[in-house]
Each structure stands twice: as C-alpha cells, then as structure tokens.
Design a protein around this motif. Structure first.
Motif, short mmCIF file in Angstrom:
data_model
loop_
_atom_site.label_atom_id
_atom_site.label_comp_id
_atom_site.label_asym_id
_atom_site.label_seq_id
_atom_site.Cartn_x
_atom_site.Cartn_y
_atom_site.Cartn_z
N ARG A 127 -9.03 -36.49 -1.99
CA ARG A 127 -7.84 -37.74 -2.87
C ARG A 127 -9.14 -38.99 -2.76
O ARG A 127 -8.99 -39.90 -2.27
CB ARG A 127 -6.70 -37.92 -3.08
CG ARG A 127 -5.83 -37.18 -3.68
CD ARG A 127 -5.70 -37.06 -4.80
NE ARG A 127 -4.83 -36.76 -5.43
CZ ARG A 127 -4.08 -35.29 -6.02
NH1 ARG A 127 -5.74 -34.95 -6.01
NH2 ARG A 127 -3.03 -34.73 -6.18
N ILE A 128 -10.48 -38.39 -2.81
CA ILE A 128 -11.63 -39.37 -2.59
C ILE A 128 -12.52 -40.80 -4.20
O ILE A 128 -12.06 -39.99 -4.98
CB ILE A 128 -12.92 -39.37 -2.62
CG1 ILE A 128 -12.36 -37.72 -1.36
CG2 ILE A 128 -14.27 -39.76 -1.91
CD1 ILE A 128 -13.70 -37.01 -0.66
N ASP A 129 -11.91 -41.82 -3.31
CA ASP A 129 -12.11 -42.71 -4.36
C ASP A 129 -13.39 -42.90 -4.15
O ASP A 129 -14.13 -43.47 -4.33
CB ASP A 129 -10.99 -44.21 -4.49
CG ASP A 129 -10.10 -43.24 -4.55
OD1 ASP A 129 -9.17 -42.92 -5.09
OD2 ASP A 129 -9.08 -44.12 -3.55
N GLY A 130 -13.88 -43.94 -5.59
CA GLY A 130 -14.70 -44.49 -6.55
C GLY A 130 -16.37 -43.34 -7.17
O GLY A 130 -17.43 -44.05 -7.10
N CYS A 131 -15.93 -42.59 -7.51
CA CYS A 131 -16.59 -41.72 -8.20
C CYS A 131 -16.55 -41.42 -9.95
O CYS A 131 -16.68 -41.05 -10.43
CB CYS A 131 -16.74 -40.29 -8.10
SG CYS A 131 -17.15 -40.75 -5.83
N ASN A 132 -15.96 -42.74 -10.23
CA ASN A 132 -15.22 -42.58 -11.93
C ASN A 132 -16.48 -42.51 -12.99
O ASN A 132 -16.15 -41.63 -13.91
CB ASN A 132 -14.45 -44.13 -11.76
CG ASN A 132 -13.15 -44.12 -11.41
OD1 ASN A 132 -13.18 -44.36 -9.98
ND2 ASN A 132 -12.01 -44.29 -11.32
N LEU A 133 -17.74 -43.16 -12.48
CA LEU A 133 -18.30 -43.43 -14.20
C LEU A 133 -18.85 -41.35 -13.79
O LEU A 133 -19.50 -41.09 -14.65
CB LEU A 133 -19.05 -44.16 -13.97
CG LEU A 133 -20.12 -43.87 -14.54
CD1 LEU A 133 -20.01 -44.23 -16.66
CD2 LEU A 133 -21.72 -45.33 -14.33
#
Length: 574
Positions: free
Chosen positions: A337-343
């Motif tokens: 559940r690692i965040d921050g790679c949306n693009l």
C-alpha cells in the motif's frame, strides 16, 4: 548401457588400462572410464591407483575420477597411498577421498593431518571440510595451536567455518597476531579470517571486521561476504545507528552487484538494515540475473521485506524497459500500500502488456489513494457482462479481451466468474492462458476452484501455465493439486515442470512424488528431479541423488554427481 556390476578379470583390466592410456578421442576415453568404473572391486582400485604415477596430468585426473566412481572399494588403496614417499601421490589420494562419502574417508584423512608436507595437510583438511566431519574439531584445535604454517592456518579457518564452529574468534585472532609471518602473509590470513567471521563469529564481530578493513588491505569480496553473513545471522536490533551508518558507507564503497557468488546474501544484509541504495542498481541487477532460476521471485520476496521503499525508486522502476521490474514494483505498491505514484500508475493502465495494465487497474480500483473515478469509468465502459459479449467480436487482440475481463472482475466479481464459467470451453487457448496468468489476485477459494478446472484443460500450454501459477502459491492446497496433476498429467514436459515446482514446498508430502519421478522410465523426468533437488540440502534430497549416481544412463548419473557437488558448494565459503 549395461549397468550391472562386472566381475574383476586381471587380464581384462590390464587391457582396459592400456586402452585408456593410448586412447586419443575423448568419447572413447569416457566409455573406457565407465566400463572400468562398473567393475567394483578393490583390485580395480589398485590397478587404477597406479595411474597416479603417470606424467600426464589428464591421466592422473582420470585416475581420481575412477577411484571416486569405485567408492568404498577404493578406500584401502587410497589409505595405502597416504604412506607413499611422493607427496604428490599422497595429495592425489586425498583429492579422491574428498568425494567419497562416509565416515571411513574422514578417518583416513585424519591420519594425514600429521603429514610432513603442508600441501598434504591442507588436502586432508579439505576432506574434513567437505564431509563436515565435526568429530575432527579437537584435532583441528591442536593443529591450530602447534602449526606455524600460514597456509595450513588459512585452510584451517575455512574448515572451521565449514564445520560451523562457533565462539572461537579470540583464539584464532591471537594465533594470527603472534604468528611469525610477513605482513603480506598476515594480510592473506586476515582476509580469510574476515570472510569466515561471517560464519564463526558473533554480532560483535561486525566491529572487528570494520576495524580490520581500516588496518589491512581486505578484498572487497571477502569484506562484504563476512559482513553480510554476520548481519543476516544476527539480531538487527543489536546494531546501533552509528554501526548501521558505517556499514552503509562500506557497502556503498565496496559492494559489487556483479559478484554473483554473494549477490543475494549481500542484498539480504542490506534489506535487514533497511539500507536501500542498492535499488539504484536494481535494473542492471535484473538484466544480469533474470535468467537465473527463481531469481525474480526471490528478489521480490527480498525487497518486500524493506520497511520503506523510496517513492523515487518506485517511479523509476515503473518506467523501466524491463517488464518484470514494472510488474514487481506494481505488486509491491499493491501489497505494501505504497502511495505517491499516481501518474505512473494511471499511464500503465493503458499498457500493451496485459499483466502490467491488469496490475495497474487493480491498484486504481482497490487502493483509495490511487482511485480515479473518471479513469476507472472510462476503462469500465462496455466491460459489464453485456459489454463483454460485444467485446468478444470487436476486441482487436486477445490481450484486450483479457484486460476487459480483469476490469469486469473489479467491477463485479460474480459477473466475471459467471462469464468465464459459462464460456471457458469456447475461449481460445491464448485467452485461457492469459486468464491463468492474471487470476492470481483472486481469493483463495476462487483461485483454487479455477485451478482445479484448468488442470484438466485440453491445452498442454494452459496446463503448464496452471502448474506455474500453483507453484507461485506455496500452500498445502497448491501442493495437493500439483501432486494430483502429476498422477493425471499425460504430457511429459508438464510432468517435469511439476517436479521442478514441487521442491519449492518445504513438506515431507512431496517425497513420494519426487521418488517416483527419480525412478521414472523417462530420462528427462529423472533429470528434472535431479535439477529440482540440486538446491535442496536435506538428507532426503541427498539420499535420492545418491541413488541416482548409479543410474544406467550416464547423463543422469553425471547430473546427480554434479547436483551433489553443487549442494556441497552452496555450503562452501570460497
């Protein structure tokens, strides 16, 4: 090939030995070696041992190989040769004993520890190390105390490490410090000592190794190997932040990912300390080692243990040209559940690779921080069950159909399973293969129900993919299905694939099938069993491989011999 033991005939043996000495073609020589090796008799060993006196190194090596084949029948003459006045003959005898298993070989080698020639003593120590003859421990301490030979001490260090002798660094260090030796010789000993400290030392040895790296010229490989082994075998909480910072500096300066002999032990140590700089080289590491069996799976399991993976490293890997890396880090994002790679994730939803696009879609479907309602709605258009019927006739490629099914599962799992179950018989082989590849995310009951169906698929390729999928989930249910499949599978290639996967399971339940495969009339199945066992160091694996040493097919016997050697090498420190 006639594999039955043959009776000794003096004239015949003399002729065979003469033919061996005069043969010029490798194939002819190998056939003669096989024939001589089948005459299991002490007199055969006596005849062969005379080849030790040849001036031809190739003939001497053949003699050693033959004596190994003769096994315990060679022991009396080998023991006799340890009294030969020629030190080279004594060493050749020990070279053979090194590969003849059994307590008797070790007991014979013990007698050579008093030899006047240090090369012979070193060879005797190697026999003890190879067979892990722990009963020799007291004798080893006696030799360490008495000897003044740098090279005997050097081999002793390796032997103590092979025997996994603990709590002895203080004694060894004192011996090295007080030894009357040149600075170069002491540097050689310190290098071996640092390497072995990873096994025979304790957590306190970390500081010792660091200090030695400041005072001596320590080979990078030895330093990293010693530190890594000790870190992996120690409790990480015992390391102070200052020590961890020192270790990170050392790894940055001395670690070489191209050193295949310690790539995993070194990365395991860094992961344990949550040192992540090696991720900068992970793309090149994958290029170098991705052909190695189970490397990618093992690397994924290792990286997953990191407490924190920098978002910058993940985004870099999501743009990699190595598809396996992209898939790996997509799985890590989902599982951790690692965040921050949306693009990056949104761009990958449109990937031509169905495995990558499926994982990306799964992330934006299931993880709140990545949810994009507009994108998900666009991807979901026409992916309900009614839309799927239309897509069947309009999808440009099979991968588009598989991707659409994945989206349908996210939107309505019940509809997805209904669609598959009602149409599985009419789906193309390519689509069925794709489904097996992409269904791993399903809950256990749905996954295993689907796999139970697919093991009976008429396509050999689909069943092979099913074997791989089951082998990726190391559970009792996977093992039970694979064992059943082995009994029912008609394709020999798939049966061999099952055997290869069974050894991933740490269970006594595999051995009846492994034994059956090792006794198969199909040569390639026996070879598959050997390959699967080559990285298994259990006594049961060794027992199966020992039995295959006498296989009637030369290739099988040689593979078993190599596998046993590999299993031993895995325990060697050099």
């Amino acid at each position: 090939m006639d594999s039955e033991k043959q009776l000794f005939d003096g004239q015949e043996m003399k002729a065979l030995i003469n033919d061996l000495l005069t043969a010029t073609e490798r194939y002819h020589q190998e056939k003669l070696v096989q024939k001589i090796g089948r005459i299991k008799d002490e007199r055969t060993a006596e005849s062969v041992a005379q080849l030790f006196y040849s001036d031809d190194v190739f003939i001497r090596n053949i003699a050693i190989e033959l004596l190994i084949l003769l096994d315990e029948k060679a022991l009396p003459v080998l023991e006799e040769k340890l009294s030969d006045k020629d030190r080279n003959i004594r060493k050749y005898a020990l070279d053979a004993l090194k590969h003849i298993k059994g307590k008797k070989s070790c007991e014979i080698a013990l007698g050579a520890l008093d030899d006047r020639d240090e090369n012979v003593v070193e060879a005797a120590l190697e026999v003890i190390a190879e067979h892990k003859f722990i009963e020799a421990k007291d004798r080893l301490w006696e030799i360490l105390e008495k000897t003044k030979s740098v090279w005997i001490i050097n081999t002793l260090l390796n032997t103590l490490a092979c025997l996994d002798v603990k709590n002895c660094p203080g004694v060894i260090e004192k011996k090295i410090v007080t030894l009357d030796a040149t600075q170069i010789e002491k540097n050689i000993l310190i290098n071996t000592y640092v390497r072995t400290l990873g096994i025979i030392g304790s957590s306190g040895s970390i500081d010792v190794m660091i200090n030695y790296s400041n005072d001596f010229i320590i080979d990078d490989s030895n330093l990293i190997f010693g530190l890594s082994n000790q870190i992996v075998n120690s409790d990480a909480v015992t390391f102070s932040q200052e020590t961890i910072e020192k270790l990170e500096k050392i790894y940055k300066e001395h670690w070489d990912y191209r050193d295949s002999s310690q790539i995993f032990i070194s990365m395991s140590a860094m992961v344990k300390l949550n040192i992540v700089f090696f991720l900068c080289d992970i793309e090149e590491i994958v290029r170098l080692y991705k052909g190695k069996e189970y490397f990618i799976e093992s690397l994924y399991d290792l990286i997953q243990k990191l407490n924190e993976i920098p978002t910058s490293s993940i985004n870099k890997m999501l743009r990699s040209q190595e598809a396996v890396l992209v898939e790996m880090f997509l799985k890590l994002i989902y599982v951790k559940r690692i965040d921050g790679c949306n693009l990056s994730i949104e761009e990958l939803c449109n990937s031509d690779n169905p495995d990558i696009s499926g994982l990306a879609i799964r992330i934006i479907s299931d993880i709140d921080s990545y949810k994009n309602t507009v994108l998900l709605e666009r991807l979901s258009n026409n992916h309900d069950e009614a839309g799927m019927k239309l897509l069947e006739t309009t999808a440009a490629t099979e991968s588009h159909l598989i991707e659409a099914l994945e989206v349908l599962f996210k939107k309505d799992p019940a509809a997805g399973w209904h669609y598959i179950n009602s149409r599985i018989d009419s789906m193309s082989e390519g689509v069925r293969v794709g489904l097996v590849d992409s269904i791993s995310w399903a809950d256990d009951d749905a996954f295993y129900n689907f796999m139970t169906t697919m093991i009976n698929d008429p396509s050999q390729l689909v069943r092979k993919k099913t074997i791989k999928a089951l082998g990726s989930k190391i559970t009792g249910r996977s093992l039970a299905i694979l064992k059943k499949m082995y009994n029912d599978e008609s394709d020999s290639i798939n049966r061999r694939e099952i055997v290869s996967n069974l050894c991933k399971f740490n269970s006594d339940y595999i051995w009846d099938t492994i034994n059956e495969a090792a006794s198969s009339s199909d040569i390639l199945t026996r070879l598959a069993a050997i390959k699967a066992l080559s990285s298994n160091s259990s006594s049961k694996a060794v027992s199966v491989l020992d039995r295959l040493l006498s296989d009637s097919v030369e290739e099988v016997a040689e593979a078993a011999k190599a596998a046993l050697g590999k299993e031993r090498c895995l325990r060697d420190i050099i």
